[in-house]
Design a protein around this motif. Sequence first.
Motif, PDB file in Angstrom:
ATOM      1  N   PHE A  71      -9.043   9.912  15.944  1.00 51.64           N
ATOM      2  CA  PHE A  71      -7.813  10.469  15.495  1.00 51.64           C
ATOM      3  C   PHE A  71      -7.861  11.685  14.453  1.00 51.64           C
ATOM      4  O   PHE A  71      -8.953  11.916  13.806  1.00 51.64           O
ATOM      5  CB  PHE A  71      -6.744   9.334  14.581  1.00 51.64           C
ATOM      6  CG  PHE A  71      -6.478   8.283  15.680  1.00 51.64           C
ATOM      7  CD1 PHE A  71      -5.175   8.282  16.187  1.00 51.64           C
ATOM      8  CD2 PHE A  71      -7.291   7.329  15.564  1.00 51.64           C
ATOM      9  CE1 PHE A  71      -4.793   7.363  16.790  1.00 51.64           C
ATOM     10  CE2 PHE A  71      -6.837   6.246  16.554  1.00 51.64           C
ATOM     11  CZ  PHE A  71      -5.604   6.200  16.975  1.00 51.64           C
ATOM     12  N   SER A  72      -7.264  12.770  14.508  1.00 48.60           N
ATOM     13  CA  SER A  72      -7.359  13.923  13.576  1.00 48.60           C
ATOM     14  C   SER A  72      -6.049  14.509  13.271  1.00 48.60           C
ATOM     15  O   SER A  72      -5.296  14.463  14.371  1.00 48.60           O
ATOM     16  CB  SER A  72      -8.214  14.819  14.397  1.00 48.60           C
ATOM     17  OG  SER A  72      -8.412  16.009  13.403  1.00 48.60           O
ATOM     18  N   GLY A  73      -5.773  14.722  12.237  1.00 50.83           N
ATOM     19  CA  GLY A  73      -4.731  15.615  11.825  1.00 50.83           C
ATOM     20  C   GLY A  73      -4.243  15.408  10.382  1.00 50.83           C
ATOM     21  O   GLY A  73      -4.807  14.939   9.472  1.00 50.83           O
ATOM     22  N   SER A  74      -3.059  16.168   9.790  1.00 48.22           N
ATOM     23  CA  SER A  74      -2.712  16.050   8.637  1.00 48.22           C
ATOM     24  C   SER A  74      -2.398  14.572   8.195  1.00 48.22           C
ATOM     25  O   SER A  74      -1.676  14.081   9.264  1.00 48.22           O
ATOM     26  CB  SER A  74      -1.487  17.022   8.419  1.00 48.22           C
ATOM     27  OG  SER A  74      -0.281  16.761   9.148  1.00 48.22           O
ATOM     28  N   THR A  75      -2.499  14.084   7.158  1.00 43.91           N
ATOM     29  CA  THR A  75      -2.272  12.726   6.684  1.00 43.91           C
ATOM     30  C   THR A  75      -1.949  12.423   5.528  1.00 43.91           C
ATOM     31  O   THR A  75      -1.913  12.997   4.645  1.00 43.91           O
ATOM     32  CB  THR A  75      -3.777  12.013   6.862  1.00 43.91           C
ATOM     33  OG1 THR A  75      -4.652  12.452   8.162  1.00 43.91           O
ATOM     34  CG2 THR A  75      -3.793  10.464   6.749  1.00 43.91           C
ATOM     35  N   ASP A  76      -0.629  11.291   5.879  1.00 42.76           N
ATOM     36  CA  ASP A  76      -0.142  10.888   4.569  1.00 42.76           C
ATOM     37  C   ASP A  76      -0.510   9.393   4.376  1.00 42.76           C
ATOM     38  O   ASP A  76      -0.332   8.552   5.554  1.00 42.76           O
ATOM     39  CB  ASP A  76       1.432  11.183   4.584  1.00 42.76           C
ATOM     40  CG  ASP A  76       1.795  12.380   4.062  1.00 42.76           C
ATOM     41  OD1 ASP A  76       1.079  13.203   3.707  1.00 42.76           O
ATOM     42  OD2 ASP A  76       3.260  12.766   4.355  1.00 42.76           O
ATOM     43  N   LEU A  77      -0.252   8.924   3.356  1.00 41.14           N
ATOM     44  CA  LEU A  77      -0.951   7.454   2.812  1.00 41.14           C
ATOM     45  C   LEU A  77       0.432   6.821   2.350  1.00 41.14           C
ATOM     46  O   LEU A  77       0.885   7.532   1.334  1.00 41.14           O
ATOM     47  CB  LEU A  77      -1.742   7.154   2.251  1.00 41.14           C
ATOM     48  CG  LEU A  77      -3.365   8.053   2.363  1.00 41.14           C
ATOM     49  CD1 LEU A  77      -4.319   7.802   1.364  1.00 41.14           C
ATOM     50  CD2 LEU A  77      -3.894   7.503   3.868  1.00 41.14           C
ATOM     51  N   TYR A  78       0.769   5.567   2.797  1.00 35.34           N
ATOM     52  CA  TYR A  78       1.936   4.960   2.177  1.00 35.34           C
ATOM     53  C   TYR A  78       1.834   3.679   1.693  1.00 35.34           C
ATOM     54  O   TYR A  78       0.913   2.974   2.531  1.00 35.34           O
ATOM     55  CB  TYR A  78       3.294   4.731   3.281  1.00 35.34           C
ATOM     56  CG  TYR A  78       3.668   6.109   3.521  1.00 35.34           C
ATOM     57  CD1 TYR A  78       5.005   6.611   2.771  1.00 35.34           C
ATOM     58  CD2 TYR A  78       3.509   7.005   4.464  1.00 35.34           C
ATOM     59  CE1 TYR A  78       5.705   7.709   3.011  1.00 35.34           C
ATOM     60  CE2 TYR A  78       4.006   8.253   4.705  1.00 35.34           C
ATOM     61  CZ  TYR A  78       5.189   8.664   4.201  1.00 35.34           C
ATOM     62  OH  TYR A  78       5.654   9.737   4.509  1.00 35.34           O
ATOM     63  N   ALA A  79       1.819   3.306   0.412  1.00 32.78           N
ATOM     64  CA  ALA A  79       1.604   1.834  -0.084  1.00 32.78           C
ATOM     65  C   ALA A  79       2.843   1.330  -0.483  1.00 32.78           C
ATOM     66  O   ALA A  79       3.631   1.669  -0.777  1.00 32.78           O
ATOM     67  CB  ALA A  79       0.825   2.155  -1.321  1.00 32.78           C
ATOM     68  N   GLY A  80       2.768  -0.091   0.099  1.00 32.64           N
ATOM     69  CA  GLY A  80       3.921  -1.161  -0.340  1.00 32.64           C
ATOM     70  C   GLY A  80       4.027  -1.983   0.613  1.00 32.64           C
ATOM     71  O   GLY A  80       3.155  -2.170   1.830  1.00 32.64           O
ATOM     72  N   ASP A  81       5.218  -2.572   0.753  1.00 29.96           N
ATOM     73  CA  ASP A  81       5.427  -3.662   1.481  1.00 29.96           C
ATOM     74  C   ASP A  81       6.543  -3.110   2.870  1.00 29.96           C
ATOM     75  O   ASP A  81       7.514  -2.655   3.048  1.00 29.96           O
ATOM     76  CB  ASP A  81       6.717  -4.785   0.982  1.00 29.96           C
ATOM     77  CG  ASP A  81       6.541  -5.741   1.765  1.00 29.96           C
ATOM     78  OD1 ASP A  81       6.157  -6.242   2.901  1.00 29.96           O
ATOM     79  OD2 ASP A  81       7.555  -6.751   1.514  1.00 29.96           O
ATOM     80  N   VAL A  82       5.655  -2.850   4.019  1.00 32.52           N
ATOM     81  CA  VAL A  82       5.770  -2.264   5.202  1.00 32.52           C
ATOM     82  C   VAL A  82       6.045  -3.550   6.194  1.00 32.52           C
ATOM     83  O   VAL A  82       5.053  -3.949   6.829  1.00 32.52           O
ATOM     84  CB  VAL A  82       5.545  -1.339   5.646  1.00 32.52           C
ATOM     85  CG1 VAL A  82       5.844  -0.678   7.116  1.00 32.52           C
ATOM     86  CG2 VAL A  82       5.220  -0.149   4.782  1.00 32.52           C
ATOM     87  N   ARG A  83       7.191  -3.964   6.604  1.00 33.38           N
ATOM     88  CA  ARG A  83       7.382  -4.987   7.388  1.00 33.38           C
ATOM     89  C   ARG A  83       7.750  -4.807   8.857  1.00 33.38           C
ATOM     90  O   ARG A  83       8.594  -3.889   8.962  1.00 33.38           O
ATOM     91  CB  ARG A  83       8.402  -6.383   7.135  1.00 33.38           C
ATOM     92  CG  ARG A  83       8.104  -6.587   5.776  1.00 33.38           C
ATOM     93  CD  ARG A  83       8.809  -7.615   4.969  1.00 33.38           C
ATOM     94  NE  ARG A  83       8.598  -8.192   3.647  1.00 33.38           N
ATOM     95  CZ  ARG A  83       9.191  -9.061   3.146  1.00 33.38           C
ATOM     96  NH1 ARG A  83      10.423  -9.473   3.758  1.00 33.38           N
ATOM     97  NH2 ARG A  83       8.810  -9.237   1.820  1.00 33.38           N
TER      98      ARG A  83
END
Length: 435
Positions: free
Chosen positions: A193-205
Amino acid sequence: MTPRPRLLLTAALLALVPAAQAADLRLYPTLGEVTSQPLKVEGGAVTVPFPKADWAWVVPGSVRLLGVPVTRTRVTPGVNVLRAHEGEAVRVLRGGLNLKGTLADAEALLVQLDSGEYLTVRPDELAFSTRPPSSRDVADVKVTFETGGAGSANLLYQTRALSWKPRYELDASGDAATLRALAEIRNAGDQSFSGSTDLYAGDVRLVPENVPMPTPAVVGELTTTTSSAGNAAVAQDRAVTALGEVSGLQRYALSRPLTIGPRETQTLPFLAPKLSGFARYDRISTYFSPSNSSGRATRFYKFTADAALPAGPLTVRENGVLVGNVSLGSTAAGQLSDLSLGADPELRFSRSVTVLNTEKDGSGRILSRSYRVSYALTSTKSAATTAQVREQVYGQSVVVDGKVQTGNPVMVTRYVTVPAGGKANVTFTLKVRGG
């Protein structure tokens, strides 16, 4: 000119996607969401192939085509072309051996040897008497989107092959402590995989679906790329920027596009929050009982960070010595973090209870009892320590040292300094009505 990073799906898909445009990656604690470069839709339909091994990681129902109206989506499973060779004579080439047998089960890659035994093999260990299938013959899972017209569109899907989590390192010395965070990004699949990247933290159900997850193949060793937080050049190259809160999730962005290969883990500098109120202490926690008891304390570290901290494992070092690895819960900026690091056998306690008074009504029924609770603390530590004594008391009415308390249960908390190799005492009185 060097092309910008691309999302690698399959050779067939890449032929449809302009090489100069990057993908978008959104990574969550348990999955990743991938948006492809623009696809050109002509003729009212577009077909996207997924290798079978990659499709196994895709979250069911998550594949979408954005940008054009879709009238129908069809998923066609790939066919194992080895099935056509079931029952044929084969040879298994393994470790210098040339074993005769028959291909008994193409899906399980199971061969029955002429000697009668069954053997599970790899595709590259099989030799056929007729032309064997090549890698080009292996059929992909095909996702076909029937559209209401032509135009430019983007493929969007979720994959459990991608995930990320923060890791923390707390270094303490004297009255000071430094907290560093690392973002650990993992690709468990066989696709790059390659590309611009965002990270998300938290409760993702996600709604759970009864779909078996693939087991990551072990080929050689897992590749881990670590960028040291102490290396300023690397930290600048792979900076992670906090972008604030989005619907209850914390969002972070990599300053440069990410490229991560199959079964690869990358660890990047993440956060370096400022700490206040750092302290070490020992805690003794008990429930009230009229019986005497004894035990040992538990080591605690506490601090307050000036930035929101998503949940993750935390390694604690004292003057460079590893003293524990614990789970840091998700905390908001300015919220106290209180970490238990395990038992402290160098600080022990003996608890004794004395009944002071028993109050009864006219019929002799006990209304309340009064107690004196005493703790004798003994330290064999090389330095003085602060001890927190906490005793939880249940009752319809609780009076502590002559003061009426509210709530049920009531938490009695006392602090005392225990000198190095010395002793200290904590005493309080209780009046408990009911239970």
